[in-house]
Design a protein around this motif. Sequence first.
Motif, PDB file in Angstrom:
ATOM      1  N   GLY A   1      -9.440 -44.830  35.604  1.00  0.00           N
ATOM      2  CA  GLY A   1     -10.324 -45.494  33.799  1.00  0.00           C
ATOM      3  C   GLY A   1      -9.215 -46.087  33.217  1.00  0.00           C
ATOM      4  N   LYS A   2      -7.778 -47.120  34.619  1.00  0.00           N
ATOM      5  CA  LYS A   2      -7.433 -47.019  33.303  1.00  0.00           C
ATOM      6  C   LYS A   2      -7.877 -48.612  33.220  1.00  0.00           C
ATOM      7  N   THR A   3      -8.454 -49.496  33.739  1.00  0.00           N
ATOM      8  CA  THR A   3      -9.452 -50.611  33.099  1.00  0.00           C
ATOM      9  C   THR A   3     -10.278 -49.982  31.675  1.00  0.00           C
ATOM     10  N   THR A   4     -10.537 -48.957  31.867  1.00  0.00           N
ATOM     11  CA  THR A   4     -11.882 -49.038  31.057  1.00  0.00           C
ATOM     12  C   THR A   4     -10.964 -48.291  29.667  1.00  0.00           C
ATOM     13  N   ILE A   5      -9.856 -47.717  29.055  1.00  0.00           N
ATOM     14  CA  ILE A   5      -9.092 -47.527  27.900  1.00  0.00           C
ATOM     15  C   ILE A   5      -8.550 -48.211  28.055  1.00  0.00           C
ATOM     16  N   ALA A   6      -7.493 -49.817  28.648  1.00  0.00           N
ATOM     17  CA  ALA A   6      -7.339 -50.811  28.052  1.00  0.00           C
ATOM     18  C   ALA A   6      -8.892 -51.633  27.815  1.00  0.00           C
ATOM     19  N   VAL A   7      -9.673 -51.880  28.265  1.00  0.00           N
ATOM     20  CA  VAL A   7     -10.207 -52.474  27.780  1.00  0.00           C
ATOM     21  C   VAL A   7     -11.318 -52.116  26.198  1.00  0.00           C
ATOM     22  N   ASN A   8     -10.784 -50.661  26.474  1.00  0.00           N
ATOM     23  CA  ASN A   8     -12.347 -50.354  25.183  1.00  0.00           C
ATOM     24  C   ASN A   8     -10.658 -49.986  24.320  1.00  0.00           C
TER      25      ASN A   8
ATOM     26  N   VAL B   1      -0.804 -38.835  27.527  1.00  0.00           N
ATOM     27  CA  VAL B   1      -2.204 -38.255  28.659  1.00  0.00           C
ATOM     28  C   VAL B   1      -3.446 -38.745  28.326  1.00  0.00           C
ATOM     29  N   VAL B   2      -4.111 -39.441  28.751  1.00  0.00           N
ATOM     30  CA  VAL B   2      -5.583 -39.867  28.421  1.00  0.00           C
ATOM     31  C   VAL B   2      -6.025 -39.006  29.421  1.00  0.00           C
ATOM     32  N   ILE B   3      -6.988 -37.937  29.471  1.00  0.00           N
ATOM     33  CA  ILE B   3      -8.455 -36.864  30.301  1.00  0.00           C
ATOM     34  C   ILE B   3      -9.399 -37.707  30.251  1.00  0.00           C
ATOM     35  N   ASN B   4      -9.344 -38.602  31.648  1.00  0.00           N
ATOM     36  CA  ASN B   4     -11.211 -39.146  31.591  1.00  0.00           C
ATOM     37  C   ASN B   4     -12.226 -37.961  32.283  1.00  0.00           C
ATOM     38  N   ARG B   5     -12.984 -38.221  32.363  1.00  0.00           N
ATOM     39  CA  ARG B   5     -13.832 -36.989  32.770  1.00  0.00           C
ATOM     40  C   ARG B   5     -13.331 -35.861  32.357  1.00  0.00           C
ATOM     41  N   SER B   6     -13.438 -35.425  31.375  1.00  0.00           N
ATOM     42  CA  SER B   6     -12.542 -34.506  31.074  1.00  0.00           C
ATOM     43  C   SER B   6     -14.053 -32.598  31.289  1.00  0.00           C
ATOM     44  N   GLY B   7     -13.628 -31.721  32.361  1.00  0.00           N
ATOM     45  CA  GLY B   7     -14.280 -30.731  32.050  1.00  0.00           C
ATOM     46  C   GLY B   7     -14.608 -30.508  33.506  1.00  0.00           C
ATOM     47  N   LEU B   8     -14.787 -31.987  34.313  1.00  0.00           N
ATOM     48  CA  LEU B   8     -14.403 -31.831  35.657  1.00  0.00           C
ATOM     49  C   LEU B   8     -14.001 -31.639  36.146  1.00  0.00           C
ATOM     50  N   GLY B   9     -14.003 -30.552  37.629  1.00  0.00           N
ATOM     51  CA  GLY B   9     -12.461 -30.256  38.248  1.00  0.00           C
ATOM     52  C   GLY B   9     -12.170 -28.803  37.818  1.00  0.00           C
ATOM     53  N   ASN B  10     -10.801 -28.768  37.095  1.00  0.00           N
ATOM     54  CA  ASN B  10     -10.290 -27.098  37.101  1.00  0.00           C
ATOM     55  C   ASN B  10      -9.451 -27.318  35.653  1.00  0.00           C
ATOM     56  N   LYS B  11      -8.211 -26.317  35.608  1.00  0.00           N
ATOM     57  CA  LYS B  11      -7.879 -26.062  34.229  1.00  0.00           C
ATOM     58  C   LYS B  11      -6.228 -26.488  34.744  1.00  0.00           C
ATOM     59  N   ASP B  12      -6.021 -26.777  35.549  1.00  0.00           N
ATOM     60  CA  ASP B  12      -4.582 -27.630  36.176  1.00  0.00           C
ATOM     61  C   ASP B  12      -3.509 -28.264  35.187  1.00  0.00           C
ATOM     62  N   LEU B  13      -4.194 -29.328  34.837  1.00  0.00           N
ATOM     63  CA  LEU B  13      -3.893 -30.437  34.419  1.00  0.00           C
ATOM     64  C   LEU B  13      -3.515 -29.410  32.866  1.00  0.00           C
ATOM     65  N   LEU B  14      -4.500 -29.766  32.639  1.00  0.00           N
ATOM     66  CA  LEU B  14      -4.337 -29.117  31.033  1.00  0.00           C
ATOM     67  C   LEU B  14      -3.182 -28.334  30.339  1.00  0.00           C
TER      68      LEU B  14
ATOM     69  N   ARG C   1     -22.862 -38.379  32.441  1.00  0.00           N
ATOM     70  CA  ARG C   1     -23.309 -39.635  33.050  1.00  0.00           C
ATOM     71  C   ARG C   1     -23.501 -41.132  32.678  1.00  0.00           C
ATOM     72  N   ARG C   2     -24.054 -40.815  30.909  1.00  0.00           N
ATOM     73  CA  ARG C   2     -24.612 -41.839  30.192  1.00  0.00           C
ATOM     74  C   ARG C   2     -22.763 -42.878  30.044  1.00  0.00           C
ATOM     75  N   TYR C   3     -21.893 -42.491  30.123  1.00  0.00           N
ATOM     76  CA  TYR C   3     -20.408 -43.554  30.177  1.00  0.00           C
ATOM     77  C   TYR C   3     -20.579 -44.137  31.593  1.00  0.00           C
ATOM     78  N   ALA C   4     -20.410 -43.133  32.905  1.00  0.00           N
ATOM     79  CA  ALA C   4     -20.672 -43.524  34.377  1.00  0.00           C
ATOM     80  C   ALA C   4     -21.559 -44.914  34.403  1.00  0.00           C
TER      81      ALA C   4
ATOM     82  N   GLY D   1     -20.518 -52.244  30.771  1.00  0.00           N
ATOM     83  CA  GLY D   1     -20.848 -52.162  29.122  1.00  0.00           C
ATOM     84  C   GLY D   1     -19.460 -52.284  28.938  1.00  0.00           C
ATOM     85  N   ARG D   2     -19.155 -51.579  27.741  1.00  0.00           N
ATOM     86  CA  ARG D   2     -18.544 -51.412  26.498  1.00  0.00           C
ATOM     87  C   ARG D   2     -18.967 -50.067  26.191  1.00  0.00           C
ATOM     88  N   LEU D   3     -17.476 -49.030  26.554  1.00  0.00           N
ATOM     89  CA  LEU D   3     -18.099 -47.828  25.759  1.00  0.00           C
ATOM     90  C   LEU D   3     -18.210 -47.659  24.294  1.00  0.00           C
TER      91      LEU D   3
END
Lengths: 292, 125
Positions: A13-20, A216-229, A247-250, A257-259
Amino acid sequence: MVIAVASGKGGTGKTTIAVNLALTLERDMPVQLLDCDVEEPNAHLFLHPLLDVSEKVTLPVPVVDHSKCNGCGRCSEVCAFNAIIAIGTHVMVFPELCHGCGGCSRFCPMSAISEEPREIGVVESGHAGQIEFVQGRVNVGNPLAPPVVRAVKSKIDARQVKVVIIDAPPGTSCPVVASLKDSDFCVLVTEPTPFGLNDLVLAIDVAKELDIPFGVVINRSGLGNKDLLTYCRREKVPVLLEIPFDRRYAACYARGGRLVEEFPELKEAFRRLWQRIRALATTGQTEFRGPS
Amino acid sequence: MKLAVTAQGIDLDSAIDPRFGRCQYFVIIDPDTEEFEAIANQSLTTSGGAGIQSAQFLADRKVDAVITGNVGPNAARALQGAGIEVYTMTSGTVREAVKAYKEGKLSTVSGATVGPHFGMGSGAK
């Protein structure tokens, strides 16, 4: 202030963060967005800039005057990339391997080597709303992204612009280093998956090596596991923002679109992101020292 | 006459290395006397242009012909510039390669047999 948005893993999500982030700031201050992912620039898909300037990026590659060459092989000795070789008394050039350092022509004792420009890519610039937009593109088949990245960054307008946002390529190799170099702050975008964490650790090493404060920006938070946090907490890596896996963001992203324009909660979130970046960048701290 | 064989080991019973620029060893042999020496390929770990560097290495050693599995486009150009003949053989030992060469069973190639970067990584892409 120059803010580079990078990631180890691709597609976080680099571009998502940079653009928004650019869209969040454009009304308040002059903003420049540089798409330095010159192998596949995609910020334009969200910003639809009007690109009115296009400039070629060239590298100086050697041309040998065989009537002057005595076949001593000095050129081949100084070339670190095997782009010029002397076989017997015959010198051969492999332009696509040449990094354009100029060493061979400088050290040729017979002054038999001149240079000619070889086009390797293009820099395009223009505007998207209030945002000053620049992107680079390497020519297909050309493996030399860093010179094109540097050409894009030569468009940084430090006098007119208050904030420069760099959309970096993924990974941790030369084009990433070229993109991050001399930035004031690095935003590392990742996701809470094993791949996301593994590549984040590599990207953090790059930021530390370049001595750039980061968060750090954590995108898709809630996915995967807790190891990153757990990792971020243990290593005292500041988490600047978490964007929930929604899903709406995706869907918004998928149609270009622009978040921040569609979701008020994200508009607020990006404002907070900017405040945190500004605070961390100005104190220059690479570790989060606030209350945990 | 000097013949080079790209090899995975240092003696005549070593298997042929099918990669040219990133082969493990060059076994350089006189096919008549079968006197040989094996030299570790210094280009194995270079970031780019391994085939070119290897061709230059063989040219510096005054090699006349090379037996290997495949050559990429840059290596083919460099070998051609050096006047080194390229024979292809993808499996077998160095000894078998030399025998096949002496019996005239190998064919020469003038251009690249594979695309660039073929020999990177595991050697099979």
